[in-house]
Design a protein around this motif. Structure first.
Motif, PDB file in Angstrom:
ATOM      1  N   THR A 160      57.707  21.502 -16.899  1.00 50.67           N
ATOM      2  CA  THR A 160      57.812  20.207 -17.585  1.00 50.67           C
ATOM      3  C   THR A 160      56.493  19.453 -17.714  1.00 50.67           C
ATOM      4  OG1 THR A 160      59.225  18.255 -17.762  1.00 50.67           O
ATOM      5  CG2 THR A 160      58.379  18.772 -15.564  1.00 50.67           C
ATOM      6  N   GLY A 161      55.482  19.775 -16.872  1.00 56.55           N
ATOM      7  CA  GLY A 161      54.212  19.055 -16.963  1.00 56.55           C
ATOM      8  C   GLY A 161      54.399  17.586 -16.604  1.00 56.55           C
ATOM      9  N   THR A 162      54.103  16.708 -17.535  1.00 58.98           N
ATOM     10  CA  THR A 162      54.268  15.260 -17.302  1.00 58.98           C
ATOM     11  C   THR A 162      55.714  14.800 -17.433  1.00 58.98           C
ATOM     12  OG1 THR A 162      53.858  14.798 -19.636  1.00 58.98           O
ATOM     13  CG2 THR A 162      51.948  14.720 -18.162  1.00 58.98           C
ATOM     14  N   ILE A 186      64.089  16.645 -11.015  1.00 62.54           N
ATOM     15  CA  ILE A 186      62.961  17.573 -11.079  1.00 62.54           C
ATOM     16  C   ILE A 186      62.805  18.312  -9.760  1.00 62.54           C
ATOM     17  CG2 ILE A 186      61.316  15.728 -10.480  1.00 62.54           C
ATOM     18  CD1 ILE A 186      59.271  17.254 -12.299  1.00 62.54           C
ATOM     19  N   LYS A 187      62.439  19.585  -9.843  1.00 63.49           N
ATOM     20  CA  LYS A 187      62.169  20.399  -8.657  1.00 63.49           C
ATOM     21  C   LYS A 187      60.755  20.961  -8.744  1.00 63.49           C
ATOM     22  CE  LYS A 187      66.988  21.772  -7.858  1.00 63.49           C
ATOM     23  NZ  LYS A 187      67.149  21.003  -6.604  1.00 63.49           N
ATOM     24  N   ASP A 205      73.302  24.557 -21.166  1.00 63.39           N
ATOM     25  CA  ASP A 205      73.583  24.608 -22.608  1.00 63.39           C
ATOM     26  C   ASP A 205      72.300  24.666 -23.432  1.00 63.39           C
ATOM     27  OD1 ASP A 205      76.325  24.266 -22.059  1.00 63.39           O
ATOM     28  OD2 ASP A 205      76.062  22.093 -21.956  1.00 63.39           O
ATOM     29  N   LEU A 206      71.221  24.101 -22.893  1.00 61.69           N
ATOM     30  CA  LEU A 206      69.918  24.128 -23.559  1.00 61.69           C
ATOM     31  C   LEU A 206      68.847  24.412 -22.519  1.00 61.69           C
ATOM     32  CD1 LEU A 206      67.841  23.563 -25.842  1.00 61.69           C
ATOM     33  CD2 LEU A 206      68.005  21.127 -25.248  1.00 61.69           C
ATOM     34  N   ILE A 207      68.030  25.427 -22.805  1.00 59.14           N
ATOM     35  CA  ILE A 207      66.845  25.704 -21.995  1.00 59.14           C
ATOM     36  C   ILE A 207      65.645  25.541 -22.913  1.00 59.14           C
ATOM     37  CG2 ILE A 207      65.603  27.385 -20.595  1.00 59.14           C
ATOM     38  CD1 ILE A 207      68.291  28.658 -19.891  1.00 59.14           C
ATOM     39  N   ILE A 208      64.667  24.793 -22.453  1.00 56.85           N
ATOM     40  CA  ILE A 208      63.526  24.470 -23.308  1.00 56.85           C
ATOM     41  C   ILE A 208      62.231  24.690 -22.533  1.00 56.85           C
ATOM     42  CG2 ILE A 208      63.603  22.003 -22.715  1.00 56.85           C
ATOM     43  CD1 ILE A 208      62.967  21.435 -25.692  1.00 56.85           C
ATOM     44  N   SER A 209      61.218  25.225 -23.219  1.00 53.87           N
ATOM     45  CA  SER A 209      59.953  25.469 -22.527  1.00 53.87           C
ATOM     46  C   SER A 209      58.785  25.542 -23.502  1.00 53.87           C
ATOM     47  CB  SER A 209      60.025  26.784 -21.728  1.00 53.87           C
ATOM     48  OG  SER A 209      58.825  26.993 -20.998  1.00 53.87           O
ATOM     49  N   ASN A 210      57.703  24.886 -23.110  1.00 52.91           N
ATOM     50  CA  ASN A 210      56.408  25.035 -23.771  1.00 52.91           C
ATOM     51  C   ASN A 210      55.591  25.902 -22.809  1.00 52.91           C
ATOM     52  OD1 ASN A 210      53.911  24.748 -24.993  1.00 52.91           O
ATOM     53  ND2 ASN A 210      53.717  22.570 -24.588  1.00 52.91           N
ATOM     54  N   PRO A 211      55.732  27.239 -22.907  1.00 52.81           N
ATOM     55  CA  PRO A 211      55.210  28.111 -21.848  1.00 52.81           C
ATOM     56  C   PRO A 211      53.690  28.258 -21.895  1.00 52.81           C
ATOM     57  CG  PRO A 211      56.119  29.437 -23.608  1.00 52.81           C
ATOM     58  CD  PRO A 211      56.393  28.001 -23.975  1.00 52.81           C
ATOM     59  N   SER A 241      73.942  11.647 -23.158  1.00 51.59           N
ATOM     60  CA  SER A 241      74.832  11.991 -22.052  1.00 51.59           C
ATOM     61  C   SER A 241      74.395  13.210 -21.231  1.00 51.59           C
ATOM     62  CB  SER A 241      76.248  12.250 -22.586  1.00 51.59           C
ATOM     63  OG  SER A 241      76.241  13.300 -23.528  1.00 51.59           O
ATOM     64  N   ALA A 242      73.504  14.023 -21.743  1.00 45.40           N
ATOM     65  CA  ALA A 242      73.128  15.263 -21.049  1.00 45.40           C
ATOM     66  C   ALA A 242      72.391  14.977 -19.745  1.00 45.40           C
ATOM     67  CB  ALA A 242      72.255  16.123 -21.957  1.00 45.40           C
ATOM     68  N   THR A 243      72.649  15.817 -18.748  1.00 43.88           N
ATOM     69  CA  THR A 243      71.853  15.797 -17.520  1.00 43.88           C
ATOM     70  C   THR A 243      70.729  16.822 -17.682  1.00 43.88           C
ATOM     71  OG1 THR A 243      73.326  17.430 -16.502  1.00 43.88           O
ATOM     72  CG2 THR A 243      73.781  15.109 -16.067  1.00 43.88           C
ATOM     73  N   ILE A 244      69.545  16.460 -17.203  1.00 45.00           N
ATOM     74  CA  ILE A 244      68.357  17.273 -17.449  1.00 45.00           C
ATOM     75  C   ILE A 244      67.687  17.612 -16.127  1.00 45.00           C
ATOM     76  CG2 ILE A 244      66.113  17.358 -18.607  1.00 45.00           C
ATOM     77  CD1 ILE A 244      67.416  15.091 -20.490  1.00 45.00           C
ATOM     78  N   LEU A 245      67.507  18.903 -15.884  1.00 41.73           N
ATOM     79  CA  LEU A 245      66.805  19.385 -14.696  1.00 41.73           C
ATOM     80  C   LEU A 245      65.480  19.988 -15.147  1.00 41.73           C
ATOM     81  CD1 LEU A 245      66.578  20.138 -11.697  1.00 41.73           C
ATOM     82  CD2 LEU A 245      67.877  22.222 -12.204  1.00 41.73           C
ATOM     83  N   SER A 246      64.390  19.534 -14.547  1.00 48.73           N
ATOM     84  CA  SER A 246      63.057  20.013 -14.908  1.00 48.73           C
ATOM     85  C   SER A 246      62.446  20.782 -13.742  1.00 48.73           C
ATOM     86  CB  SER A 246      62.151  18.833 -15.264  1.00 48.73           C
ATOM     87  OG  SER A 246      62.761  18.024 -16.237  1.00 48.73           O
ATOM     88  N   LEU A 247      61.703  21.830 -14.062  1.00 55.34           N
ATOM     89  CA  LEU A 247      60.980  22.608 -13.060  1.00 55.34           C
ATOM     90  C   LEU A 247      59.485  22.461 -13.307  1.00 55.34           C
ATOM     91  CD1 LEU A 247      62.984  25.984 -13.145  1.00 55.34           C
ATOM     92  CD2 LEU A 247      63.517  23.894 -11.857  1.00 55.34           C
ATOM     93  N   GLU A 248      58.721  22.272 -12.246  1.00 53.26           N
ATOM     94  CA  GLU A 248      57.260  22.206 -12.365  1.00 53.26           C
ATOM     95  C   GLU A 248      56.621  22.787 -11.107  1.00 53.26           C
ATOM     96  OE1 GLU A 248      53.734  22.302 -13.241  1.00 53.26           O
ATOM     97  OE2 GLU A 248      55.045  21.560 -14.854  1.00 53.26           O
TER      98      GLU A 248
END
Length: 234
Positions: free
Chosen positions: A45-47, A91-92, A106-112, A60-67
């Motif tokens: 997720t970066g910033t 965030i983790k 339902d959605l996975i998103i990444s700027n790899p 309404s979506a819950t969002i979990l970010s990894l960094e």
């Protein structure tokens, strides 16, 4: 004095991390589909920019970010806490490879990360964030396939030169392109980035092209329509 990057509905503090707000992240966050999405995973997720953009777009979506990088993790956590959507953001501080859950998203998103040169940037934090060795495409896509819900989608932005290879790797994990937008800076420059959306269904691919600028700092209508809900001056 800390000076945040201000968007219409949130702010990004970025003084602790080498990875600053950029066009790639904004484009991905604004381009990605969010309909019928209740759970989101943002990888690297970066910033926290993309997670905040999705939180703005989906009420309404819950969002979990990894960094993986600790300073970026701390910065994203601060940005989440400062936002009006903090109750839906988590965030983790972990690498995708070490992330364990039985949950499907339902959605996975990444700027790899995507530097493929053998010369890493002198700034080790930037190198870790952007260098593809830290998260090879095969590892990214394998994990996405394992974590994605049956009818979910995953979205990425990568160099245009990597598009064919990325799609080929994705197919190994039964992920098929659903939507592709190829991006160039202006009409005369070569294609630079590919926005890619995948699902488990093999469908006819919707392919389009996006040109960002007509001339320096004069943006195309297509680009403005995508990002206008975020940038202050659009």
């Amino acid at each position: 004095m800390r000076k945040p990057f201000r968007f219409k509905q949130f702010e990004i503090l970025q003084d602790k991390t080498a990875m600053k707000v950029g066009t790639d992240g904004v484009l991905l966050g604004a381009w990605t589909c969010y309909e019928n999405v209740k759970s989101v995973l943002d990888i690297g997720t970066g910033t926290g920019l993309i997670s905040l953009m999705i939180a703005q777009r989906n009420s309404s979506a819950t969002i979990l970010s990894l960094e993986i990088e600790k300073n970026a993790f701390d910065q994203a956590l601060e940005n989440f806490e400062n936002s009006i959507w903090k109750k839906r953001l988590e965030i983790k501080n972990t690498a995708l490879q070490d992330f364990k859950t039985k949950k499907k998203f339902d959605l996975i998103i990444s700027n790899p990360p995507f530097y493929t040169t053998t010369f890493k940037n002198e700034d080790e934090k930037r190198a870790l964030a952007r260098h593809s060795e830290s998260l090879p495409y095969s590892v990214l896509l394998k994990n996405c396939a394992e974590l994605l819900s049956e009818n979910g989608i995953c979205s990425f932005i990568i160099p245009y030169s990597e598009e064919t290879n990325f799609i080929k790797i994705a197919k190994n994990y039964k992920l098929y392109p659903k939507r592709i937008t190829q991006v160039k800076g202006n009409k005369k420059t070569p294609l630079k980035r590919s926005l890619l959306e995948f699902s488990f269904q093999e469908l006819k691919i919707e392919i389009s092209e996006l040109i960002i600028e007509i001339e320096r700092h004069k943006y195309t209508e297509d680009y403005i329509n995508i990002v206008k809900d975020f940038y202050l001056k659009m």
